[in-house]
Design an enzyme around this catalytic site. Structure first.
Site: not given
Length: 453
Positions: A26-29, A58, A92, A31
């Site tokens: 999860r990117g916001e956690d 997309g 994913e 990255r």
């Protein structure tokens, strides 16, 4: 082929690229903290990373991402506080678990629990409960939400067993990072992670990844011919495995005639095992680096081990701070094709003194006295390949598999006899005869016989 890393944020890699390591997060956690540091740690191990943060998600991107998952064999899933809030992450994960279930033992999924317990994921409690309440209240298809719940439970249950404490359990392939709680200015709890904990977590993630990377990396020569695991290699690999557990610097000498396969075996061992060490270095063409260049060898060697640009002018006087850093890392070193005795007599003792115990040093040479001059006791002579191994190697070059065609059997035996168990000779002859007819083989072999008389 360098190993690559894909993120759950997005993926724009071409579909023709195979991803050996796929990391879901999860990117916001993670990255700008855990992930960036993990990238740096993997880069030090020569494992290439791939990131395309910030791109729009997309249909085209999703198709490429699914293709990457289907072609990968090793996955790392970082479960963090907000992982389940992303439908992209959950979709994913469904693909990852379906891929594992289809391929079973050929696919490895390593779960990482970052500030969260497996039970929160398995039972979807805490922030995961909140996330699913939002998913179920949205326009998401209920069937998709059920798939997400199932995938989370399966991933959390991988090699499940009662865990008595927070930490790394190598038998379970599970990684945790502990966290404490403090009150913020508003009186609410906040999670606090120490830098030491996160550094330790990254070390353990890398340690968990590396053995699997070694299992899927194979030595391939310039024609993409798989390495023939012959008796010489097997004996050296056994010696390496038995000696590397010793609390000392292990020096192994490999000697034999030119073309007999010394470098190939050293390269194969290096490719397979160097990733298990904190630092590594493979110096080729050491025969060209005679005694006046010992300082250059030492400079190159220590620079690669420490991943920094050093300027050592005297092998006898090395800064104690450099030695201290080297002693903190187990190293895997290969000095290939050593011709000058002074390289062994001067460099090997220095390596024994300055390397971390448990390090491995391999020297290859055509001259056995080079090894004895350096006090190398573990010396292995590379002998000619057996008829069976020679047949496999020649067939790989001529017929693209380990079996010759029936009409070529007698001619193949003649080639093997001429090569006399020398891998280089077999490769040269195999490359020359590839694609030629039986009559062309016969004519070429008659010429070879005539020239050898």
């Amino acid at each position: 082929m360098p190993l690559s890393l894909s993120s759950s944020s997005s993926s724009s890699a071409p579909t023709t690229h195979r991803y050996d390591v796929f990391i879901s997060f999860r990117g916001e956690d993670v990255r700008h903290g855990l992930l960036s540091h993990l990238q740096a740690a993997l880069h030090e191990k020569q494992i290439g990373t791939f990131r395309d943060d910030g791109m729009d998600k997309g249909a085209a991107i999703w198709e490429e991402l699914v293709d990457a998952i289907r072609n990968a064999k090793l996955f790392v899933v970082i479960f963090s506080k907000n992982y389940a809030s992303s439908s992209w992450c959950l979709k994913e994960l469904v693909q990852i678990m379906e891929h594992k279930n289809n391929k079973n033992e050929h696919v490895v999924v390593i779960p990482v629990f970052y500030g969260i317990q497996p039970t929160h994921i398995r039972k979807q409690t805490g922030t995961y409960h909140t996330a699913f309440a939002e998913h179920e209240g949205s326009s998401e298809d209920p069937c998709h939400v059920l798939e997400w719940r199932t995938a989370l439970a399966q991933a959390a249950d991988l090699l499940a067993s009662p865990l008595m404490r927070t930490g790394w359990c190598p038998a379970l392939s599970k990684i945790f990072i502990s966290c404490s709680h403090e009150f913020d200015d508003k009186g609410d709890y906040k999670e606090v992670y120490s830098r030491d904990d996160e550094a330790e977590l990254i070390r353990k993630i890398v340690k968990a990844i590396l053995p699997h990377c070694a299992n899927i990396k194979h030595y391939m020569d310039g024609r993409n011919i798989p390495f023939i695991c012959n008796k010489n290699y097997t004996l050296l690999e056994y010696l390496l495995i038995m000696r590397r557990e010793l609390k000392e610097v292990v020096v192994i000498g490999i000697w034999g005639m030119g073309g007999i396969g010394k470098s190939t075996i050293a390269e194969t061992l290096f490719n397979k095992y160097s990733s298990e060490y904190e630092s590594s270095c493979f110096l080729t063409n050491s025969r060209e680096l005679a005694s006046p260049c010992l300082n250059n060898i030492c400079n190159t060697l220590l620079s690669q081990l420490l991943n920094q640009d050093l300027h050592i002018t005297n092998i006898g006087v090395v800064d104690s701070r450099i030695i201290s850093k080297v002693k903190q890392k187990r190293a895997f070193i290969v000095l290939d094709d050593v011709v000058d005795s002074s390289i062994a007599s001067d460099l090997v003792p220095m390596l024994r003194n300055c390397l971390c115990p448990g390090s491995i040093v391999i020297l290859t040479t055509r001259d056995r006295s080079v090894l004895t001059s350096g006090g190398v006791q573990q010396i292995h002579e590379i002998k000619k390949m057996s008829y069976g191994d020679s047949h496999k190697l020649l067939s790989r070059y001529v017929f693209s598999d380990s079996h010759s065609k029936e009409e070529y059997d007698k001619l193949t035996a003649r080639v093997i006899n001429y090569a006399y168990g020398n891998p280089l000779a077999l490769k040269i002859l195999g490359s020359f005869l590839r694609g030629k007819s039986v009559s062309e083989w016969d004519s070429a072999l008659k010429k070879i016989k005539k020239l050898s008389e």
